[in-house]
Design a protein around this motif. Structure first.
Motif, PDB file in Angstrom:
ATOM      1  N   THR A 182       0.599  -1.162  -0.204  1.00 33.20           N
ATOM      2  CA  THR A 182      -0.091  -0.395  -0.009  1.00 33.20           C
ATOM      3  C   THR A 182       1.070   1.402  -0.016  1.00 33.20           C
ATOM      4  OG1 THR A 182      -1.445  -1.061   1.089  1.00 33.20           O
ATOM      5  CG2 THR A 182      -1.621   1.282   1.545  1.00 33.20           C
ATOM      6  N   ALA A 183       0.535   2.413  -0.333  1.00 36.12           N
ATOM      7  CA  ALA A 183       1.371   3.538  -0.756  1.00 36.12           C
ATOM      8  C   ALA A 183       1.253   3.969   0.253  1.00 36.12           C
ATOM      9  CB  ALA A 183       1.162   4.340  -2.200  1.00 36.12           C
ATOM     10  N   LEU A 184       2.419   4.790   0.532  1.00 39.27           N
ATOM     11  CA  LEU A 184       2.015   5.730   2.299  1.00 39.27           C
ATOM     12  C   LEU A 184       2.931   6.922   1.068  1.00 39.27           C
ATOM     13  CD1 LEU A 184       3.521   3.250   4.643  1.00 39.27           C
ATOM     14  CD2 LEU A 184       0.752   3.839   4.223  1.00 39.27           C
ATOM     15  N   TRP A 185       2.316   7.789   2.327  1.00 39.36           N
ATOM     16  CA  TRP A 185       3.079   9.001   1.005  1.00 39.36           C
ATOM     17  C   TRP A 185       3.483  10.740   2.112  1.00 39.36           C
ATOM     18  CZ3 TRP A 185       3.776   8.787  -4.274  1.00 39.36           C
ATOM     19  CH2 TRP A 185       2.982   8.471  -5.180  1.00 39.36           C
ATOM     20  N   LEU A 186       4.419  10.904   2.281  1.00 39.15           N
ATOM     21  CA  LEU A 186       4.209  12.228   2.829  1.00 39.15           C
ATOM     22  C   LEU A 186       3.607  12.809   2.691  1.00 39.15           C
ATOM     23  CD1 LEU A 186       8.826  12.082   3.168  1.00 39.15           C
ATOM     24  CD2 LEU A 186       7.413  11.824   4.735  1.00 39.15           C
ATOM     25  N   PRO A 187       3.994  13.997   3.935  1.00 42.12           N
ATOM     26  CA  PRO A 187       2.740  14.382   3.804  1.00 42.12           C
ATOM     27  C   PRO A 187       2.978  16.703   3.067  1.00 42.12           C
ATOM     28  CG  PRO A 187       3.212  14.707   5.915  1.00 42.12           C
ATOM     29  CD  PRO A 187       3.853  13.810   5.558  1.00 42.12           C
ATOM     30  N   GLY A 188       2.367  17.015   2.605  1.00 40.99           N
ATOM     31  CA  GLY A 188       3.009  18.724   2.087  1.00 40.99           C
ATOM     32  C   GLY A 188       3.691  19.033   1.110  1.00 40.99           C
ATOM     33  N   GLY A 189       4.406  19.271   1.038  1.00 40.89           N
ATOM     34  CA  GLY A 189       5.363  19.629   0.036  1.00 40.89           C
ATOM     35  C   GLY A 189       6.234  18.443  -0.324  1.00 40.89           C
ATOM     36  N   LEU A 190       6.375  17.987   0.345  1.00 46.73           N
ATOM     37  CA  LEU A 190       6.597  16.422  -0.004  1.00 46.73           C
ATOM     38  C   LEU A 190       6.189  14.697  -0.466  1.00 46.73           C
ATOM     39  CD1 LEU A 190       9.376  17.039   2.933  1.00 46.73           C
ATOM     40  CD2 LEU A 190      10.068  17.718  -0.362  1.00 46.73           C
ATOM     41  N   ALA A 191       4.784  15.810  -0.746  1.00 49.54           N
ATOM     42  CA  ALA A 191       4.057  14.313  -1.084  1.00 49.54           C
ATOM     43  C   ALA A 191       5.125  13.354  -2.337  1.00 49.54           C
ATOM     44  CB  ALA A 191       2.228  15.237  -1.656  1.00 49.54           C
ATOM     45  N   PHE A 192       5.451  14.189  -3.223  1.00 50.64           N
ATOM     46  CA  PHE A 192       5.946  13.062  -4.212  1.00 50.64           C
ATOM     47  C   PHE A 192       6.930  11.780  -3.524  1.00 50.64           C
ATOM     48  CE2 PHE A 192       9.450  15.975  -3.584  1.00 50.64           C
ATOM     49  CZ  PHE A 192      10.788  15.714  -3.736  1.00 50.64           C
ATOM     50  N   LEU A 193       7.392  12.053  -2.171  1.00 53.64           N
ATOM     51  CA  LEU A 193       8.246  11.234  -1.923  1.00 53.64           C
ATOM     52  C   LEU A 193       7.628  10.032  -1.050  1.00 53.64           C
ATOM     53  CD1 LEU A 193      10.930  13.250  -0.479  1.00 53.64           C
ATOM     54  CD2 LEU A 193      11.702  12.158  -2.395  1.00 53.64           C
ATOM     55  N   GLY A 194       6.884   8.910  -1.575  1.00 57.18           N
ATOM     56  CA  GLY A 194       6.633   7.995  -0.862  1.00 57.18           C
ATOM     57  C   GLY A 194       6.960   6.472  -1.660  1.00 57.18           C
ATOM     58  N   THR A 195       6.606   5.719  -1.008  1.00 61.83           N
ATOM     59  CA  THR A 195       6.275   4.009  -0.743  1.00 61.83           C
ATOM     60  C   THR A 195       6.540   3.542  -2.538  1.00 61.83           C
ATOM     61  OG1 THR A 195       4.628   3.395  -0.418  1.00 61.83           O
ATOM     62  CG2 THR A 195       6.135   3.385   1.666  1.00 61.83           C
ATOM     63  N   PRO A 196       6.197   4.457  -2.952  1.00 65.95           N
ATOM     64  CA  PRO A 196       5.883   4.397  -5.264  1.00 65.95           C
ATOM     65  C   PRO A 196       7.820   4.649  -5.119  1.00 65.95           C
ATOM     66  CG  PRO A 196       4.179   5.321  -4.215  1.00 65.95           C
ATOM     67  CD  PRO A 196       4.644   5.198  -2.758  1.00 65.95           C
ATOM     68  N   LEU A 197       7.879   5.822  -4.857  1.00 65.99           N
ATOM     69  CA  LEU A 197       9.488   6.456  -5.192  1.00 65.99           C
ATOM     70  C   LEU A 197      10.554   5.163  -4.765  1.00 65.99           C
ATOM     71  CD1 LEU A 197      11.579   7.908  -6.865  1.00 65.99           C
ATOM     72  CD2 LEU A 197      11.553   9.832  -4.626  1.00 65.99           C
ATOM     73  N   LEU A 198       9.342   4.577  -3.226  1.00 68.05           N
ATOM     74  CA  LEU A 198      11.110   4.144  -3.139  1.00 68.05           C
ATOM     75  C   LEU A 198      11.270   1.997  -3.924  1.00 68.05           C
ATOM     76  CD1 LEU A 198      13.167   3.998  -0.682  1.00 68.05           C
ATOM     77  CD2 LEU A 198      11.761   2.556   1.320  1.00 68.05           C
ATOM     78  N   PHE A 199      10.090   1.911  -3.757  1.00 71.40           N
ATOM     79  CA  PHE A 199      10.194   0.849  -5.067  1.00 71.40           C
ATOM     80  C   PHE A 199      10.368   0.707  -6.798  1.00 71.40           C
ATOM     81  CE2 PHE A 199       7.253  -1.714  -7.109  1.00 71.40           C
ATOM     82  CZ  PHE A 199       7.821  -2.630  -6.961  1.00 71.40           C
ATOM     83  N   ASP A 200      10.148   2.402  -6.985  1.00 67.35           N
ATOM     84  CA  ASP A 200      10.933   2.593  -8.229  1.00 67.35           C
ATOM     85  C   ASP A 200      12.323   2.330  -8.103  1.00 67.35           C
ATOM     86  OD1 ASP A 200       9.723   2.862 -10.810  1.00 67.35           O
ATOM     87  OD2 ASP A 200       9.925   4.343 -10.956  1.00 67.35           O
TER      88      ASP A 200
END
Length: 905
Positions: free
Chosen positions: A864-882
């Motif tokens: 399941t995708a987890l995202w950092l809040p605020g302006g860093l919303a593009f950072l999350g587990t999908p990026l880590l997966f990628d």
């Protein structure tokens, strides 16, 4: 007369209440962590075993035994305290006791059975298998459950293939692996359907909210197939005797005591969902009875002791499967006592066979002659185990046999059939045991002096065989502490059942006595004939002339179809779309992309490039020109993707083609000139088939693009990619979020392929292939390496919203390192690469798996995708997966390059 289910109607247990009310807050998470610690401990032991074996024998033996004793105590404690914290229950702990208890005996036994070199290979696999088994029993998340389930199959494959230099061993191991994987896929499908229907990944929540799944025939079928394959039920029974090529300790642990019972465990675990379904009852009853009878019949014809006991195991597993389907009070009593008795005697029997094989150099019936004089303690263990298997009075085998008859007699019409099946199997078990006992006490034919094995080899089988007899004297404690909790966990309500050694004179007892009497008479009169049955069958069977002609014809057909030429196989693949091409012709109006008036320059150029690239592939005999042709075709297809707006596909295709051309060119160095020898006619047919297949594929694409094969899935992804996946690049969001599990599986396969190529070419001679020294190349390589690294990182980071992503970025970086390696050699590229390609592959897999596991610690499903809040919303587990995909592709690409630099010229 049908016997009603004798179950008490007491209030649900504490755990039942908490699940039913949905108050999982009462669950003690420390207990979950404690269980996982035990599982992790065994996997750590698997890694540390080779180092531990360097210690003195007394030290490593204790080190290897203590974890099993600890796990056994941990499994036994809930029965003593009568308290099962989440996610444990009586059923899982009962099997955990068997796994850890017999595992302790096998650990002691195998320490003496194997030589030093063999121990270093056996114990890591042995510990990994134990950890996988405990993981299956103690996991509540269905995907963790499935992961450990598959791990048991993989570990068993490695244990069966322990002596991998023998072709028969490899065949048996592959057979077991293929079937277990097929069963695992069925289980995965069933779990996915249950998860989707229940909205939960918790096994207990699915079981307690089962009312709506009782009519799911497909789910029921998938679970039954998975269980039948694991437990070697008819018609999947053949893999278990074939797996007897494993060393004896592995056979004892895998195929008599633990892994094969996982199928029975699965059936018992899911029986509350389907126990009212007649198909469930009938299928398990019929399949179990067929396996019960067939296994015992084949065992009569075997003279190899290991094969003989393997077939009796198949028969016993059939009986257990049948009992799950009966779902009567007597059947659960028989189910519990049968599993307990079988675990005691079958593990002991296999260890005794190992002792005989070790001391006498063989394991056929002939080697057992006069055994009681030469190996008295092994003989004692063997006789006690055989007595329990035959169902002699006062043994657990006798108790289980009597309750088997009672459970069948409790039914009406189906019971008559099952009673006959049980009676036949019981008689044959007497014959099997009688054959062995007679030979054990026969006069010794040779004068070879043999001695008893060491205490660590006769002690475990004697201990287990004694357990099958002593357990009958503690039935009150067994009923109170074990039987009722186990059955309560299966039927999901509290029950009060009692096992009794003497239940008076009844029909079940009479049937037991009749089977013993008939079995003894038949064995006394015909045991010698039965023993020679296998030899008789081999000697008398001669194929008829007609059968011989059929064999010749089959060989000719197979030689024609299986020519071994890749080109021939591809031709057949291309002919299929050619043959279906006429079917699309009436639909040409729905293929607007091929209409002449709509053809544009960006579609004509790719088409021309594809045709141009095919010419050398068809007509040229020079490998280098063929490689160039492949590259031109790939570029043409990339431009085609670009012309229709599939930018991601175009970038991926372009990068793959670039790397492929480099690798294929490298492979040409060691190819010997070998003219194809194909005739002009064959090459013409191949060319026409290729062109027809290409046109057919384009027509199919046109029809699909026109919406005649529409799919609502595409609309869903387009609408939800941004709000749910937080990315405007739909392709990338699908890969790293919606279908991340598929991507994880694909990159795992990719990593395995990379490792396979690396190890396949590992021992080849190293070739220092570099380009000619040139200041331009040196400078270009030094500049392009960091530049491409930055570009690949940009492609990686922007991929979630614009064309790009981890796969493309990884390919770009791999191409950069490949070019660097061509200029500066392998050593130069390795220095820049920092780590080995395999390390990058493992790091990428680990990173992708970590991205999937992180949500689990927050109570969300895997991946399941987890995202950092605020302006860093593009950072999350999908990026880590990628990023994991990025590193794995880098490792795969460089691994291919380095592998082709390491081979003979």
């Amino acid at each position: 007369m049908k016997m009603p289910l004798i179950l008490s109607r007491k209030a649900p247990s504490k755990l039942s209440k908490s699940i039913l009310l949905g108050t999982l807050e009462e669950i003690n998470k420390k207990e979950v962590q404690m269980l996982m610690y035990w599982v992790i401990l065994f996997f750590l032991l698997a890694l540390m075993a080779p180092l531990c074996l360097r210690l003195p024998s007394a030290v490593w033996r204790v080190l290897f035994l203590l974890p099993y004793l600890g796990a056994f105590g941990e499994s036994l404690k809930p029965f003593i305290e009568q308290s099962w914290p989440f996610p444990r229950d009586g059923l899982s702990e009962f099997f955990a006791c068997i796994v850890s208890g017999i595992g302790a005996c096998v650990s002691v036994y195998a320490g003496t059975y194997f030589k030093t070199v063999e121990r270093r290979r056996f114990f890591p696999l042995f510990f990994a298998f134990t950890g996988s088994m405990l993981g299956v029993l103690w996991a509540d998340n269905i995907f963790v459950f499935y992961g450990f389930w598959e791990a048991t199959g993989l570990c068993s494959f490695l244990l069966i293939g322990f002596k991998f230099t023998d072709p028969d061993v490899r065949k048996g191991a592959k057979q077991a692996l293929v079937l277990n994987i097929a069963g695992g896929l069925c289980l995965l499908l069933a779990l996915l359907m249950l998860s989707q229907a229940s909205g939960s990944n918790s096994l207990l929540e699915i079981l307690y909210g089962h009312t709506e799944y009782q009519h799911s025939q497909l789910t029921m079928l998938m679970i039954m197939i998975a269980a039948m394959i694991k437990s070697a039920q008819f018609p999947f029974h053949f893999w278990l005797p074939g797996a007897m090529v494993a060393p004896t300790p592995a056979s004892c642990y895998l195929h008599s005591a633990t892994m094969v019972k996982l199928g029975v465990f699965l059936l018992a675990r899911f029986s509350p969902l389907f126990d009212k379904n007649l198909d469930w009852l009938m299928t398990l009853g019929l399949v179990g009875a067929a396996t019960l009878i067939w296994g015992m019949i084949v065992s009569l014809t075997k003279t190899d002791l290991k094969q003989l006991f393997a077939w009796t195991t198949v028969s016993s597993l059939g009986g257990m499967c049948m009992l799950v389907g009966l779902h009567e009070a007597y059947s659960w009593k028989a189910f519990f006592s049968y599993i307990l008795a079988h675990s005691f005697y079958k593990a002991s029997l296999f260890m005794c066979v190992g002792n005989i094989d070790k001391q006498m150099g063989g394991r056929s019936l002939d080697h057992v002659s006069g055994l009681y004089r030469r190996m008295p303690l092994t003989s004692l263990a063997l006789l006690m185990a055989l007595g329990s298997m035959m169902g002699l009075p006062f043994s657990m085998g006798f108790l289980s046999k009597e309750y088997l008859f009672k459970s069948a007699l409790a039914l009406k019409f189906p019971g008559s059939f099952l009673v006959l099946a049980l009676l036949g199997a019981s008689i044959m078990s007497i014959v099997v045991g009688y054959r062995l006992i007679v030979v054990i006490f026969a006069q010794q034919e040779d004068r070879q002096v043999l001695h008893e094995v060491q205490a660590s080899m006769w002690g475990p089988p004697l201990l287990l065989a004694s357990g099958g007899w002593l357990a009958g004297f503690f039935l009150n404690d067994i009923n109170k502490y074990f039987l009722n909790p186990v059955v309560s966990a299966i039927v999901l309500r509290d029950v009060e059942l009692n096992l009794e050694m003497w239940t008076g004179v009844n029909l079940a007892l009479i049937l037991s006595l009749i089977s013993m009497g008939l079995g003894t008479v038949l064995a006394a009169r015909y045991a010698g004939v039965v023993t020679k049955a296998a030899v008789w069958m081999k000697g008398l069977y001669k194929p008829s002339p007609r059968v011989g002609h059929m064999g010749t014809l089959a060989k000719k057909v197979m030689d024609r179809l299986q020519s071994g030429r890749l080109s021939f196989y591809i031709l057949w693949m291309l002919l299929v779309p050619c043959l279906v091409l006429p079917w699309f012709l009436p639909l040409r109006d729905y293929a607007p992309s091929l209409r002449t008036d709509e053809l544009i320059l960006f579609q004509v150029i790719p088409f021309a490039l594809v045709v141009l690239g095919l010419l050398p592939l068809i007509f040229s005999l020079k490998p280098l020109l063929k490689v160039v042709g492949v590259g031109v075709v790939g570029i043409g297809i990339s431009l085609f993707y670009l012309s229709v707006g599939a930018t991601d596909l175009a970038m991926t295709q372009m990068a793959v083609e670039t790397l492929s051309v480099v690798v294929l060119t490298l492979s040409l160095v060691f190819l010997r000139p070998n003219p194809s020898g194909f005739s002009v006619l064959y090459r013409t047919v191949r060319a026409l088939a290729t062109a027809g297949a290409f046109v057919g594929a384009l027509l199919l694409c046109g029809v699909m693009a026109d919406g005649k094969l529409s799919s609502r899935v595409a609309d869903f992804y387009r609408e939800n990619a941004l709000p749910l996946g937080k990315g405007s690049n739909v392709v990338n969001v699908i890969l790293v979020d919606f279908r991340a599990l598929d991507t994880l599986g694909e990159i795992t396969v990719l990593g395995i392929v990379g490792m396979g190529i690396h190890f396949m070419l590992l021992r080849k001679r190293r070739l220092n292939l570099t380009l000619r020294p040139s200041i331009i190349l040196y400078t270009s390589a030094r500049v392009m390496a960091p530049l491409f690294t930055v570009i690949s990182l940009i492609i990686l980071l922007r991929g979630h919203n614009t064309p790009g992503g981890g796969f493309i970025a990884g390919l770009v970086l791999a191409i950069s390192f490949t070019f660097y390696g061509l200029v500066f050699g392998e050593d130069g590229a390795r220095k820049v690469l920092v780590m080995k390609p395999l390390s990058w592959i493992c790091t990428g897999l680990l990173l992708a798996f970590t991205a999937g596991m992180l949500p689990v610690f927050w109570g969300k499903p895997f991946l399941t995708a987890l995202w950092l809040p605020g302006g860093l919303a593009f950072l999350g587990t999908p990026l880590l997966f990628d990023m994991g995909v990025y590193l794995l592709v880098l490792g795969m690409g460089t691994s291919l390059f380095f592998a082709f630099l390491r081979r003979d010229v």
